[in-house]
Design an enzyme around this catalytic site. Structure first.
Site, PDB file in Angstrom:
ATOM      1  N   VAL A 163       0.906  -1.159   0.000  1.00 15.58           N
ATOM      2  CA  VAL A 163       0.000   0.000   0.000  1.00 15.58           C
ATOM      3  C   VAL A 163       0.940   1.203   0.000  1.00 15.58           C
ATOM      4  CG1 VAL A 163      -1.758   1.304   1.251  1.00 15.58           C
ATOM      5  CG2 VAL A 163      -1.857  -1.199   1.213  1.00 15.58           C
ATOM      6  N   PRO A 164       1.224   1.766  -1.186  1.00 21.58           N
ATOM      7  CA  PRO A 164       2.420   2.604  -1.372  1.00 21.58           C
ATOM      8  C   PRO A 164       2.298   4.021  -0.816  1.00 21.58           C
ATOM      9  CG  PRO A 164       1.190   2.503  -3.403  1.00 21.58           C
ATOM     10  CD  PRO A 164       0.474   1.600  -2.444  1.00 21.58           C
ATOM     11  N   CYS A 165       2.292   4.135   0.502  1.00 17.47           N
ATOM     12  CA  CYS A 165       2.222   5.465   1.110  1.00 17.47           C
ATOM     13  C   CYS A 165       3.481   6.274   0.820  1.00 17.47           C
ATOM     14  CB  CYS A 165       1.953   5.360   2.603  1.00 17.47           C
ATOM     15  SG  CYS A 165       3.119   4.340   3.523  1.00 17.47           S
ATOM     16  N   HIS A 166       4.551   5.622   0.343  1.00 17.31           N
ATOM     17  CA  HIS A 166       5.740   6.393  -0.052  1.00 17.31           C
ATOM     18  C   HIS A 166       5.456   7.256  -1.280  1.00 17.31           C
ATOM     19  CE1 HIS A 166       6.032   2.600  -2.363  1.00 17.31           C
ATOM     20  NE2 HIS A 166       6.655   3.315  -3.296  1.00 17.31           N
ATOM     21  N   ARG A 167       4.350   6.988  -1.976  1.00 13.68           N
ATOM     22  CA  ARG A 167       3.975   7.779  -3.157  1.00 13.68           C
ATOM     23  C   ARG A 167       3.071   8.954  -2.806  1.00 13.68           C
ATOM     24  NH1 ARG A 167       2.324   2.403  -6.558  1.00 13.68           N
ATOM     25  NH2 ARG A 167       4.394   1.432  -6.543  1.00 13.68           N
TER      26      ARG A 167
END
Length: 267
Positions: A163-167
């Protein structure tokens, strides 16, 4: 004379039903996990019978006692072997830039609320090699005043990377926090995806002028950052892509006005 139809089931049948119910509940609560070394530090991966439910950076040590799952009475965490090992191999390939998708079934049981779940589901939809703002996710969820609530929800993301919260970034272009204060991890993951950043004070900022742009979520094209169609648009209204190829992989066509396909950004 009437017939009494409420006779109880035999004791053996009742006991069997209770046992079946307890076993089903145990299966639902069981998470199988392993802890692995990685370029990002020790990482825990856990899955249920429904899908991957937890990925966790272990900052205090490399054993289960330092996991958020430790002491959680709603789950039964058990060490596992081959099944979680396969997930680790996929994750390692992703971190090393040899894979750009983690097509895993997800189990969002650790989401803290329906809003938290909605934020996680919106974040999953951000394409590889792209970034959106916290405010942009709030707008997508039709809660434009909930930017801080979105940030707080992603602070407790139980499935970072997949779940790409780095994006997800600030409207200033700053990366802001990640996994506590480990913003350098966020920068490293974005770098793997081709997103360029530069140091700024105690943070990093994306190089916005080096990224292609999609305005709003109902458009099917991507633009150069200098396109006139983007005039006065805030980052809350934009999705930024590391390259034209990444935008096209997300199903977008080049803007017919600024023609990013004919006038690519100079690197």
């Amino acid at each position: 004379m009437g017939v009494w139809r409420g006779a109880p089931a035999p004791a053996e049948e009742l006991a069997r039903e209770r046992l079946t119910s307890r076993l089903a509940d145990l299966r639902r609560r069981t998470l199988l996990y392993r802890i692995f070394p990685s370029p990002l530090g020790p990482i825990l991966i856990a899955r249920s019978e429904e899908g991957v439910s937890c990925i966790e950076y272990l900052t205090g040590g490399s054993d289960f006692a330092h996991s958020r799952l430790h002491g959680d009475e709603s789950i039964e965490a058990l060490p596992d072997g081959a099944e979680v090992e396969a997930l680790y191999r996929d994750l390692l390939e992703y971190v090393q830039g040899r894979r750009n998708r983690l097509e895993w079934p997800l189990d969002l049981r650790l989401a803290r609320s329906e809003f938290h779940r909605a934020v996680l589901e919106a974040t999953v939809r951000i394409p590889y090699g792209a970034v959106r703002s916290y405010a942009g996710i709030a707008r997508e969820l039709r809660k434009p005043a909930a930017t801080r609530a979105v940030a707080q929800a992603l602070r407790w993301n139980p499935l970072p990377i997949v779940v790409p919260c780095h994006r997800v970034i600030g409207t200033s272009g700053a990366l802001t926090g990640y996994a506590g204060n480990r913003v350098t991890l966020k920068q490293r993951l974005l770098a793997v995806e081709g997103v360029r950043t530069r140091p700024a004070h105690h943070d990093f900022r994306i190089e916005r002028d080096a990224m292609y742009v999609r305005a709003e979520e109902d458009t099917e094209s991507y633009c150069l950052p200098t396109c006139g169609a983007l005039a006065e648009r805030s980052l809350a209204e934009l999705t930024l892509f590391a390259s034209g190829a990444r935008a096209e992989a997300a199903g977008l066509a080049p803007c017919t006005s600024c023609r990013p396909d004919l006038h690519p950004i100079s690197r």
